[in-house]
Each structure stands twice: as C-alpha cells, then as structure tokens.
Design an enzyme around this catalytic site. Sequence first.
Site, short mmCIF file in Angstrom:
data_model
loop_
_atom_site.label_atom_id
_atom_site.label_comp_id
_atom_site.label_asym_id
_atom_site.label_seq_id
_atom_site.Cartn_x
_atom_site.Cartn_y
_atom_site.Cartn_z
N THR A 26 0.85 -1.19 0.00
CA THR A 26 0.00 0.00 0.00
C THR A 26 0.88 1.24 0.00
O THR A 26 1.77 1.37 0.83
CB THR A 26 -0.90 -0.04 1.25
OG1 THR A 26 -1.86 -1.08 1.05
CG2 THR A 26 -1.62 1.28 1.48
N GLN A 100 -4.36 -7.51 -5.79
CA GLN A 100 -4.71 -7.97 -4.45
C GLN A 100 -6.04 -7.35 -4.02
O GLN A 100 -6.16 -6.13 -3.91
CB GLN A 100 -3.63 -7.63 -3.42
CG GLN A 100 -3.85 -8.42 -2.13
CD GLN A 100 -3.01 -7.99 -0.96
OE1 GLN A 100 -2.86 -6.80 -0.71
NE2 GLN A 100 -2.48 -8.94 -0.20
N HIS A 175 -6.88 -11.01 -0.39
CA HIS A 175 -6.18 -10.52 0.81
C HIS A 175 -6.91 -11.05 2.05
O HIS A 175 -7.76 -10.39 2.63
CB HIS A 175 -6.16 -9.00 0.80
CG HIS A 175 -5.21 -8.40 1.80
ND1 HIS A 175 -4.54 -9.16 2.74
CD2 HIS A 175 -4.81 -7.12 2.01
CE1 HIS A 175 -3.78 -8.37 3.47
NE2 HIS A 175 -3.93 -7.13 3.05
N ASN A 178 -3.39 -10.38 7.54
CA ASN A 178 -3.03 -9.10 8.18
C ASN A 178 -4.15 -8.44 8.98
O ASN A 178 -4.15 -7.23 9.20
CB ASN A 178 -2.48 -8.12 7.13
CG ASN A 178 -1.17 -8.63 6.55
OD1 ASN A 178 -0.70 -9.70 6.93
ND2 ASN A 178 -0.58 -7.89 5.65
N TYR A 180 -7.38 -8.06 8.29
CA TYR A 180 -8.49 -7.41 7.57
C TYR A 180 -9.71 -8.35 7.54
O TYR A 180 -9.69 -9.42 8.16
CB TYR A 180 -8.01 -6.96 6.18
CG TYR A 180 -6.95 -5.90 6.30
CD1 TYR A 180 -7.27 -4.63 6.77
CD2 TYR A 180 -5.61 -6.18 6.03
CE1 TYR A 180 -6.29 -3.65 6.94
CE2 TYR A 180 -4.62 -5.20 6.19
CZ TYR A 180 -4.97 -3.95 6.65
OH TYR A 180 -4.01 -2.98 6.84
N ASN A 233 0.11 -11.45 15.63
CA ASN A 233 -0.09 -11.51 17.07
C ASN A 233 0.11 -10.15 17.71
O ASN A 233 1.13 -9.51 17.49
CB ASN A 233 0.94 -12.49 17.67
CG ASN A 233 0.71 -12.78 19.12
OD1 ASN A 233 -0.43 -12.95 19.55
ND2 ASN A 233 1.77 -12.83 19.90
N GLY A 322 9.02 -7.14 0.05
CA GLY A 322 8.22 -5.92 0.11
C GLY A 322 9.10 -4.69 0.11
O GLY A 322 9.34 -4.06 -0.93
C1 FMN Z 1 4.55 0.22 3.10
C2 FMN Z 1 3.93 -1.14 3.27
C3 FMN Z 1 2.70 -1.38 2.71
C4 FMN Z 1 2.12 -2.66 2.80
N1 FMN Z 1 0.93 -2.91 2.18
C5 FMN Z 1 0.44 -4.17 2.13
C6 FMN Z 1 -0.71 -4.47 1.35
O1 FMN Z 1 -1.29 -3.61 0.67
N2 FMN Z 1 -1.16 -5.75 1.37
C7 FMN Z 1 -0.54 -6.74 2.10
O2 FMN Z 1 -0.99 -7.89 2.08
N3 FMN Z 1 0.57 -6.47 2.81
C8 FMN Z 1 1.08 -5.23 2.83
N4 FMN Z 1 2.23 -4.98 3.52
C9 FMN Z 1 3.02 -6.11 4.05
C10 FMN Z 1 4.05 -6.54 3.00
O3 FMN Z 1 3.42 -7.15 1.89
C11 FMN Z 1 5.04 -7.56 3.61
O4 FMN Z 1 4.32 -8.62 4.15
C12 FMN Z 1 5.92 -6.94 4.69
O5 FMN Z 1 6.47 -5.70 4.26
C13 FMN Z 1 7.06 -7.89 5.06
O6 FMN Z 1 7.84 -8.17 3.93
P1 FMN Z 1 9.27 -7.47 3.71
O7 FMN Z 1 10.09 -7.75 4.93
O8 FMN Z 1 9.84 -8.13 2.47
O9 FMN Z 1 9.05 -6.00 3.53
C14 FMN Z 1 2.81 -3.70 3.49
C15 FMN Z 1 4.04 -3.42 4.07
C16 FMN Z 1 4.61 -2.17 3.96
C17 FMN Z 1 5.98 -1.93 4.55
#
Ligand code: FMN
Length: 364
Positions: A26, A100, A175, A178, A180, A233, A322
């Site tokens: 996001t 998503q 989705h 997380n 939701y 958690n 991410g």
């Molecule tokens: C800025 C940001 C926005 C995110 N938006 C979403 C999202 O829209 N949908 C989702 O399932 N997870 C979202 N997440 C979680 C990421 O998909 C991911 O699970 C998380 O950043 C851990 O992965 P990473 O360590 O590779 O960043 C978001 C995370 C961040 C940092």
Amino acid sequence: MSHRLLTPARLGAFELPNRLVMAPLTRCRADNPEFAPTPLMARYYAQRASAGLIVSEATIVSPQGRGYPYTPGIWSTAQVEGWRLVTDAVHVAGGRIVCQLWHCGRLSLPDFHDGQPPVAPSAINPEWNMFSPTGMKPTVTPRALSVEEIAGVVEDFRSAARNAVAAGFDGVEIHSSNGYLIHQFMAACSNRRDDQYGGSVENRSRLLFEILDAVGCELTFDRVGFRLNPMMNRFHGLVVEPDTVPTFDYVVRRANDYGLAYLHLTEPYLPNQLEGGVGVIEEVARHFRPLATMPIVSNGGFDPARAEAFLSEGLCDAVAFGRLFISNPDLPERVARGAALAPWDMERFYQGGEAGYIDYPALP
Ligand SMILES: Cc1cc2nc3c(=O)[nH]c(=O)nc-3n(C[C@H](O)[C@H](O)[C@H](O)COP(=O)(O)O)c2cc1C
C-alpha cells in the site's frame, strides 16, 4: 550463492522468469476523488516489472471496504481505466501483475464511511490506531454484518475479480491476511458470531471459501492466489490463540482442493511478534509446506540470502520481497550482480508523491 532465486518457476498459470515476487505494498498514491490508479502509479509498477510476479497494492473491492486514505479501488469504471494504465505499462515492460483484492472490515474509521462505524464479523473494537485524512485516530466499535450483507461482500469480491480481468490483470490475490475482514472472520478473537459464519473452524472460514468460489466464476483458479499471515499476534487487533494453528491447518488443507496458483505465507518478522501468543509456531512455511499441495510464496523480512536458504530447503517456490522492492526497483538484477541493496525511506511509504516512490534508481 547458487541463485535459485533467478531460476524460472511456475505458479499455476503464471510462468515466472525468476522467483522474486514483489509483495503487495500500500503506497497511498491514488490521490484523486475517484481513488483511481494514476500515470505515476503505472510508472512505479513498470519500474519493478523485472519481478517474477508483481502483487499489486491492496485494492478495495467496494466503498464499504475502505480503511485508508488514497488507496485505490476496483469497483468503478474510472478505477478499471486507471488500472489499465498500470497493467499495460507492466506488460509492455515484460512483467506479470495480479490484483490484491481487499476489504478492511473493522480496520477502518468512520471518516471513510460518512461518520458511520465500519463493518466486521462482530461488534468488537480492534483497539488500534488508523490513518485518517487528518492524522492517526483510534478505531471504534464496528457494526456486525448481517448474513444478507455478507452475501453482498462475496458479490463485491466477485465483481472486483471481473473488473480485475477487464483491467488487464493476469490474476488476483485474495487478501485474507493481516487482520483485515476475511482474517477477522477466521480469528476467534474477532468473530463471536453464532450463525453459519461463526463458532466452528468451518464456519469461521466460510467467508474465504465463498469468496474463492465466487472469484472462480470470473477467472480460472490457476490465476488466483490467497494470502495468510497465521502468526499475526498483538497486531491489528488480533492475537495468536490455541485455536489459530488448527484453523489455518484446516484452511490450507481445504484450499488444496481448488488448484490455486499459490498460497502466499508471511513468516513472523516484526520484533517480539510471537511474545504472549498461545500456540505460536516460529517457522510458518516449515509447518504449512507439508500440508499444502499448491505452490507457496514465502514473505516476511527476507533478504536474498535467507530466500536462497528457504528455496534450497524446499520450504517455498518463490519469495516475496516488500520493502526491498520499494527501494530496489531492479532487485532481480541486483541479486544477479551481487550488488549492494539500497535502503528504504519509511517516511515516504504512505506519502510523498514522486519522492520515495519513483525516484529510487536502477543500477546503471
Ligand atoms: C509500506 C507497506 C505497505 C504494505 N501494504 C500491504 C498491502 O497492501 N497488502 C498486504 O498484504 N501487505 C502489505 N504490507 C506487508 C508486506 O506485503 C510484507 O508482508 C511486509 O512488508 C514484510 O515483507 P518485507 O520484509 O519483504 O518487507 C505492506 C508493508 C509495507 C511496509
């Protein structure tokens, strides 16, 4: 490093040239009254088209599902046209992208619903703070959805999937993680219903499977993935409970029957995430891999070295990055060259226009 990450993979109908998936992120750049994707967003995604697969930022299926400012939707013609800019740009750049599909449920504020409370499985406040257009605000007690309204939510996911196809997406990701709406139904702590959507594991996961069934009317299941974050958690109002792992065991086993493109699984990665949870598992893919017959995409705090280790152990088929994809638009190329990875700027994750969005350079 053996670079398994750079070998091709097949996830259902998707042929990936490499195993680096761009995780859904996001970014709150749909800053127009229609919540439609913009040319700037098309540029951002096209810069990242060398990913084996892009999962779009979470995309709202209906106005009822909103929970954040400036997140894009996929219910209106203007939104479908905006997404068409994105999918065309990604395809021209040689990439693949799935949408998503998102409903925030109780992780929302009255600000997004004409002053009314958001909806949820049960009237339980997640006691969280959410972004409003005017700063952070505490959540409120949501309103429990009626059975008729739940049918409406399922229909919203179905029509969002239809719109995703019309917008040129290669597929969709549900989705269901997380904290939701779909996750709120699956978790006992947020679902106290006494009808067919509450109580037993079957009932609490009914919404997910009804949504999968509905989405499957619009595209084949080998173009549909879904996301689980089983060890969420003390975050977003959820806790890990004794019943959490059995719930997800059931969900994964039952999802096997669908022939889905992939299961997207988040590992615990936040500091102290597992503390105080009852029945936690420390390694999510290690637990669920033997239960799943579908491909697995792992995610959560991975760097390329840990991703290689997971792939070589056979714990997953691909790894979603991410934050590293925010700051390294050419991440696969950097892995191939063993180049340094650029750090991300957290201050600009959810704001900043072009800054911290399309200005991270690729390697020369
Ligand atoms: C800025 C940001 C926005 C995110 N938006 C979403 C999202 O829209 N949908 C989702 O399932 N997870 C979202 N997440 C979680 C990421 O998909 C991911 O699970 C998380 O950043 C851990 O992965 P990473 O360590 O590779 O960043 C978001 C995370 C961040 C940092």
